[in-house]
Design a protein around this motif. Structure first.
Motif, PDB file in Angstrom:
ATOM      1  N   LYS A 189     -27.680 -54.502 -23.714  1.00  0.00           N
ATOM      2  CA  LYS A 189     -28.832 -53.754 -23.230  1.00  0.00           C
ATOM      3  C   LYS A 189     -29.599 -54.581 -22.202  1.00  0.00           C
ATOM      4  N   THR A 190     -30.467 -53.887 -21.455  1.00  0.00           N
ATOM      5  CA  THR A 190     -31.214 -54.552 -20.379  1.00  0.00           C
ATOM      6  C   THR A 190     -32.716 -54.331 -20.557  1.00  0.00           C
ATOM      7  N   SER A 191     -33.486 -55.276 -20.029  1.00  0.00           N
ATOM      8  CA  SER A 191     -34.931 -55.232 -20.183  1.00  0.00           C
ATOM      9  C   SER A 191     -35.616 -55.715 -18.911  1.00  0.00           C
ATOM     10  N   ILE A 192     -36.776 -55.140 -18.625  1.00  0.00           N
ATOM     11  CA  ILE A 192     -37.624 -55.592 -17.527  1.00  0.00           C
ATOM     12  C   ILE A 192     -38.928 -56.107 -18.136  1.00  0.00           C
ATOM     13  N   ILE A 193     -39.392 -57.254 -17.682  1.00  0.00           N
ATOM     14  CA  ILE A 193     -40.636 -57.824 -18.194  1.00  0.00           C
ATOM     15  C   ILE A 193     -41.841 -57.124 -17.587  1.00  0.00           C
ATOM     16  N   GLY A 194     -41.749 -56.766 -16.317  1.00  0.00           N
ATOM     17  CA  GLY A 194     -42.839 -56.088 -15.625  1.00  0.00           C
ATOM     18  C   GLY A 194     -42.366 -55.670 -14.250  1.00  0.00           C
ATOM     19  N   TYR A 195     -43.098 -54.767 -13.623  1.00  0.00           N
ATOM     20  CA  TYR A 195     -42.680 -54.200 -12.342  1.00  0.00           C
ATOM     21  C   TYR A 195     -43.857 -54.245 -11.366  1.00  0.00           C
ATOM     22  N   PRO A 196     -43.588 -54.292 -10.038  1.00  0.00           N
ATOM     23  CA  PRO A 196     -44.687 -54.260  -9.058  1.00  0.00           C
ATOM     24  C   PRO A 196     -45.535 -53.008  -9.237  1.00  0.00           C
ATOM     25  N   ARG A 197     -46.802 -53.081  -8.809  1.00  0.00           N
ATOM     26  CA  ARG A 197     -47.696 -51.958  -9.085  1.00  0.00           C
ATOM     27  C   ARG A 197     -48.514 -51.471  -7.896  1.00  0.00           C
ATOM     28  N   VAL A 198     -48.466 -52.174  -6.766  1.00  0.00           N
ATOM     29  CA  VAL A 198     -49.312 -51.747  -5.641  1.00  0.00           C
ATOM     30  C   VAL A 198     -48.709 -50.593  -4.858  1.00  0.00           C
ATOM     31  N   GLY A 199     -47.446 -50.279  -5.126  1.00  0.00           N
ATOM     32  CA  GLY A 199     -46.780 -49.212  -4.395  1.00  0.00           C
ATOM     33  C   GLY A 199     -45.874 -49.762  -3.315  1.00  0.00           C
ATOM     34  N   ALA A 200     -44.756 -49.097  -3.102  1.00  0.00           N
ATOM     35  CA  ALA A 200     -43.782 -49.571  -2.112  1.00  0.00           C
ATOM     36  C   ALA A 200     -44.391 -49.650  -0.722  1.00  0.00           C
ATOM     37  N   LEU A 201     -45.357 -48.785  -0.433  1.00  0.00           N
ATOM     38  CA  LEU A 201     -46.056 -48.792   0.855  1.00  0.00           C
ATOM     39  C   LEU A 201     -47.538 -49.106   0.650  1.00  0.00           C
ATOM     40  N   ARG A 202     -47.842 -49.846  -0.406  1.00  0.00           N
ATOM     41  CA  ARG A 202     -49.191 -50.322  -0.746  1.00  0.00           C
ATOM     42  C   ARG A 202     -50.177 -49.165  -0.981  1.00  0.00           C
ATOM     43  N   GLU A 203     -49.686 -48.114  -1.621  1.00  0.00           N
ATOM     44  CA  GLU A 203     -50.531 -46.946  -1.854  1.00  0.00           C
ATOM     45  C   GLU A 203     -51.766 -47.289  -2.699  1.00  0.00           C
TER      46      GLU A 203
ATOM     47  N   ILE B 182     -38.115 -50.459 -21.033  1.00  0.00           N
ATOM     48  CA  ILE B 182     -38.969 -50.209 -19.870  1.00  0.00           C
ATOM     49  C   ILE B 182     -40.413 -50.548 -20.238  1.00  0.00           C
ATOM     50  N   PRO B 183     -41.082 -51.424 -19.495  1.00  0.00           N
ATOM     51  CA  PRO B 183     -42.448 -51.809 -19.858  1.00  0.00           C
ATOM     52  C   PRO B 183     -43.482 -50.762 -19.465  1.00  0.00           C
ATOM     53  N   SER B 184     -44.538 -50.687 -20.242  1.00  0.00           N
ATOM     54  CA  SER B 184     -45.748 -49.969 -19.854  1.00  0.00           C
ATOM     55  C   SER B 184     -46.921 -50.922 -20.044  1.00  0.00           C
ATOM     56  N   ASN B 185     -48.044 -50.579 -19.431  1.00  0.00           N
ATOM     57  CA  ASN B 185     -49.227 -51.447 -19.359  1.00  0.00           C
ATOM     58  C   ASN B 185     -48.983 -52.677 -18.484  1.00  0.00           C
ATOM     59  N   ASP B 186     -47.885 -52.678 -17.725  1.00  0.00           N
ATOM     60  CA  ASP B 186     -47.698 -53.714 -16.702  1.00  0.00           C
ATOM     61  C   ASP B 186     -48.389 -53.294 -15.408  1.00  0.00           C
ATOM     62  N   PHE B 187     -48.859 -52.051 -15.347  1.00  0.00           N
ATOM     63  CA  PHE B 187     -49.660 -51.589 -14.212  1.00  0.00           C
ATOM     64  C   PHE B 187     -51.073 -52.149 -14.337  1.00  0.00           C
ATOM     65  N   SER B 188     -51.727 -52.397 -13.203  1.00  0.00           N
ATOM     66  CA  SER B 188     -53.115 -52.838 -13.217  1.00  0.00           C
ATOM     67  C   SER B 188     -53.793 -52.442 -11.912  1.00  0.00           C
ATOM     68  N   PHE B 189     -55.065 -52.100 -11.997  1.00  0.00           N
ATOM     69  CA  PHE B 189     -55.844 -51.858 -10.785  1.00  0.00           C
ATOM     70  C   PHE B 189     -56.153 -53.168 -10.064  1.00  0.00           C
TER      71      PHE B 189
ATOM     72  N   PHE C  65     -52.695 -48.041 -24.784  1.00  0.00           N
ATOM     73  CA  PHE C  65     -52.212 -46.874 -25.527  1.00  0.00           C
ATOM     74  C   PHE C  65     -52.116 -45.646 -24.624  1.00  0.00           C
ATOM     75  N   ASP C  66     -53.054 -45.529 -23.700  1.00  0.00           N
ATOM     76  CA  ASP C  66     -53.040 -44.384 -22.783  1.00  0.00           C
ATOM     77  C   ASP C  66     -51.766 -44.379 -21.942  1.00  0.00           C
ATOM     78  N   GLU C  67     -51.365 -45.534 -21.468  1.00  0.00           N
ATOM     79  CA  GLU C  67     -50.189 -45.583 -20.597  1.00  0.00           C
ATOM     80  C   GLU C  67     -48.896 -45.416 -21.385  1.00  0.00           C
TER      81      GLU C  67
END
Length: 756
Positions: free
Chosen positions: A2-16, A57-64, A141-143
């Motif tokens: 199996k495969t796992s990601i620790i976290g993913y980029p969050r600003v958007g591919a075009l910095r949205e 797949i991680p959640s809560n790796d997003f941040s403002f 929990f929301d995410e």
């Protein structure tokens, strides 16, 4: 497998997210639309990982803004000065990140520091004696619920209790050990809620475990998790480490009731030996970080397959994944239209790394992995030559001698010569170099790159801005002025574009802090300088003033650390190549009458190994000489400055002094001037300019506030050694706030100067 990601980029591919957040800050985007942008980015990330077959797949790796700031808010670690503003939760969050100055009050932002050995910055949690640590937020929990509603079961992620306490700043009598009962209960409450929501796995990030640990540290970690894990219930918990190996706590982790342990096999130099020597608990899952989460070069499947085979000999349950969060690499190659196919075939950004994990899963599932087409095609790529060598550059590096790294005369003699020559007042004022990059400045650069204006038109625009900037600096009374750097897109990318051996992307943005993103150059081959880079603009600036003009360069270590480096030669070799190129620029500036030259090493500490035992042999033994190489050829009368950004310098202060610069400026406004005590303790000889106000906040410091800061500095620093400056470049600030802040800075210096 199996495969796992620790976290993913969050600003958007075009910095949205960047653009939406900045519009929100300006009051021109409703909060609902900001939240909608965030939701769309999260959804796209989760679906992309699902499409590529990621099992965890991680959640809560997003941040403002920052994940550690999110954790602080989740657990009620919000200093009273922010609560007292009476703002909404999101506004309070941004006040902690950026500071607040408005009708409800005036507060500075939390301290900001580098995240371990990366160019990412985190907001330092602040704990005082009144802090009530408890579960108060719901973002985690929301995410998780948000993803579940999309049909995607995620692995919620949170900064672990040990790392949180190790990185926190304690401002009262309370220390980490005093927080154990409360923080255990808070994390137990998190687990209880996750059990209610039906989470299968919970990832607790504990990168602090790869640093030097004392017996007391291990006891603290053990006490925390004996308490926290008693409330696991049906949720399985993985202790996720990254950025190195866990040699100090490997067996302690095995003994605790974690269901999984994440180990970095890329930067973790002893990770494989630890598994070989001690084995791995059969009841636990080993989350093996085998894919480099920091660099953008394609993975060589042959090496990774061999590594996983070896790991499998010592662990019964293995999940493969990235060595760290993919936050540290760009989103995707999809938007790169100018890179050649020959270049792109060697790269893997975040999305491409998902496909690499999918490939490895398929390859490892086969009885004969080496027979897989995916495996053989990948090996063809690595057996070919990229033809990146330049023999003349290599010969020049090989010919270096000790004399090339030594500046004469010694510092004390130079200091006396320079003071007599420049005759600057006490507390000389200056800036770190860049001035606001307005929309007009960026539009001029874009128009030139698109071919819509001529080079002459492009340069004339910049010359006009430089002349205006110089006139304004003269008007408010700055002593050592700069040209403003209007021609530069970024302090590293700009130099990379002017040097041979680099290649560049269009949209390979990586988050540095908050809404600030950088686009690191790629070191493709041997590096050299074929023509002057900054001389024309610096000479123009000098011709428009009778004041001292400071030439502005980026140093070799920072250029290398803020680029994606080659993996086929050593970092030392690359640093020396860049050092020689910047040395040529330094000597050209000097030959054109620039008497003060600043060589920024903002990222000096960034690649410092996380363990002290590795510092000299692995990094400082070449990083400090690389800087000395740049300036060792100048005359005694030429004053060399350097600048260092947000980081922890106290433990390498003697090495910084050994850089043999004449003046060093550094961030101090968010760190309560703590570094000054260290400077005094070690007999630091270099003149210093601790930043007197924070440029990463839109606040305008008052004259009285600046005077208070300067007086505190003067209590500890000899007046003849102290410079007055902001803590970093002004590129990201608005025009109005910049000039108002600098005017107050100069006035504060003048008022104190009058009393000396």
């Amino acid at each position: 497998m199996k495969t796992s990601i620790i976290g993913y980029p969050r600003v958007g591919a075009l910095r949205e997210l960047k653009f939406a957040s900045e519009k929100y800050f300006k009051g021109i985007l409703p909060v609902e639309e900001l939240q909608q942008t965030a939701s769309q980015l999260r959804s796209a990330n989760w679906k992309l990982q699902q499409e590529n077959g990621v099992d965890f797949i991680p959640s809560n790796d997003f941040s403002f803004y920052d994940g550690l700031l999110d954790t602080s808010c989740l657990l009620g670690i919000v200093p009273q000065r922010y609560e007292a503003l009476g703002l909404s939760p999101l506004e309070t969050y941004f006040a902690m990140a950026r500071g607040y100055q408005g009708d409800k009050g005036d507060v500075k932002a939390l301290a900001m520091k580098k995240w371990f050995n990366t160019n990412y910055h985190y907001m330092v949690p602040e704990i005082d004696d009144t802090t009530d640590i408890r579960l108060t937020g719901s973002k985690l929990f929301d995410e998780f619920t948000e993803a579940k509603q999309l049909g995607i079961t995620t692995k919620p992620v949170l900064i672990g209790a040990f790392t949180l306490l190790k990185l926190a700043r304690f401002t009262g009598s309370k220390q980490a050990k005093d927080c154990v009962p409360a923080i255990v209960e808070a994390y137990k409450a998190v687990l209880s809620q996750l059990n209610t929501l039906g989470a299968a796995w919970f990832q607790l990030d504990e990168p602090a475990l790869v640093t030097d640990l004392t017996v007391e540290d291990i006891d603290l970690f053990t006490e925390l998790y004996n308490g926290i894990l008693s409330a696991k219930g049906g949720v399985k918990v993985v202790a996720q480490t990254y950025f190195g190996d866990i040699r100090d706590c490997y067996q302690a982790l095995q003994a605790l009731p974690f269901d999984g342990i994440g180990i970095d096999f890329v930067e973790g130099k002893q990770s494989l030996d630890l598994v070989r020597k001690h084995g791995f608990a059969s009841e636990k899952v080993l989350f093996a970080g085998v894919l480099n989460g920091k660099n953008i070069w394609k993975n060589q499947y042959k090496q990774t397959v061999a590594l996983v085979r070896e790991i499998n000999k010592h662990a019964d349950q293995v999940v493969i994944g990235t060595s760290c969060s993919l936050l540290h690499v760009p989103y995707t190659l999809k938007h790169e239209t100018k890179l050649t196919a020959a270049n792109k075939q060697y790269f893997a950004f975040a999305e491409e790394k998902l496909r690499e994990l999918a490939d490895l899963k398929l390859i490892l599932a086969q009885a004969s992995p080496e027979a897989s087409t995916l495996y053989t095609e990948n090996e063809k790529l690595f057996s070919a030559s990229r033809l990146t060598n330049d023999n003349s550059v290599q010969k020049r590096v090989a010919a270096l001698t000790d004399a090339d790294f030594t500046r004469l005369p010694v510092f004390a003699e130079r200091e006396a010569i320079q003071k007599a020559k420049f005759n600057l007042p006490l507390l000389p004022t200056t800036t770190i170099g860049s001035f606001p990059q307005t929309a007009e400045v960026r539009a001029n650069r874009a128009a030139f790159k698109k071919g819509n204006i001529t080079e002459e038109q492009y340069k004339q625009f910049n010359f006009d801005r430089i002349a205006e900037c110089i006139a304004q600096q003269e008007e408010i009374g700055i002593d050592v002025i700069v040209h403003g750097e209007y021609e530069r897109n970024d302090m590293v990318e700009y130099f990379g574009e002017c040097l041979d051996g680099f290649i560049f992307t269009e949209n390979a943005w990586v988050q540095s802090y908050g809404t600030r993103c950088v686009k690191p150059p790629v070191v493709w081959g041997d590096i050299s300088r074929s023509k002057p880079i900054t001389v024309e603009y610096s000479a123009f600036a000098k011709s428009h003033t009778n004041k001292l003009v400071k030439g502005m360069l980026t140093g070799p270590v920072t250029i290398l650390n803020w680029s994606f480096p080659r993996e086929d030669i050593s970092l030392k070799e690359s640093a020396l190549q860049i050092g020689l190129a910047i040395r040529d620029e330094v000597l050209d500036l000097e030959a054109n009458g620039i008497e003060i030259i600043q060589i920024d090493e903002a990222a000096l500490r960034e690649k410092l190994p996380l363990r002290r035992s590795d510092w000299q042999c692995e990094y400082l033994s070449w990083a400090i000489p690389a800087f000395r190489l740049v300036h060792s050829g100048v005359k005694a009368e030429t004053q060399i400055h350097t600048h260092m950004c947000y980081s922890q310098f106290s433990d390498i202060i003697r090495d910084i002094d050994a850089m043999d610069a004449d003046v060093i400026t550094f961030e101090a406004s968010r760190s309560d001037l703590a570094i000054i005590d260290t400077i005094n303790e070690c007999g630091f000889r270099t003149e210093v300019g601790p930043g007197v106000y924070d440029i990463h906040s839109p606040r305008i410091p008052s004259v009285d506030e600046l005077k208070q800061g300067l007086n505190r500095m003067l209590d500890k620093i000899e007046v003849s050694k102290l410079w007055v400056n902001p803590d970093c470049g002004l590129k990201t600030r608005g025009v109005t706030e910049t000039w108002a802040s600098l005017k107050n800075l100069v006035q504060a210096a003048k008022e104190i100067r009058a009393t000396l």
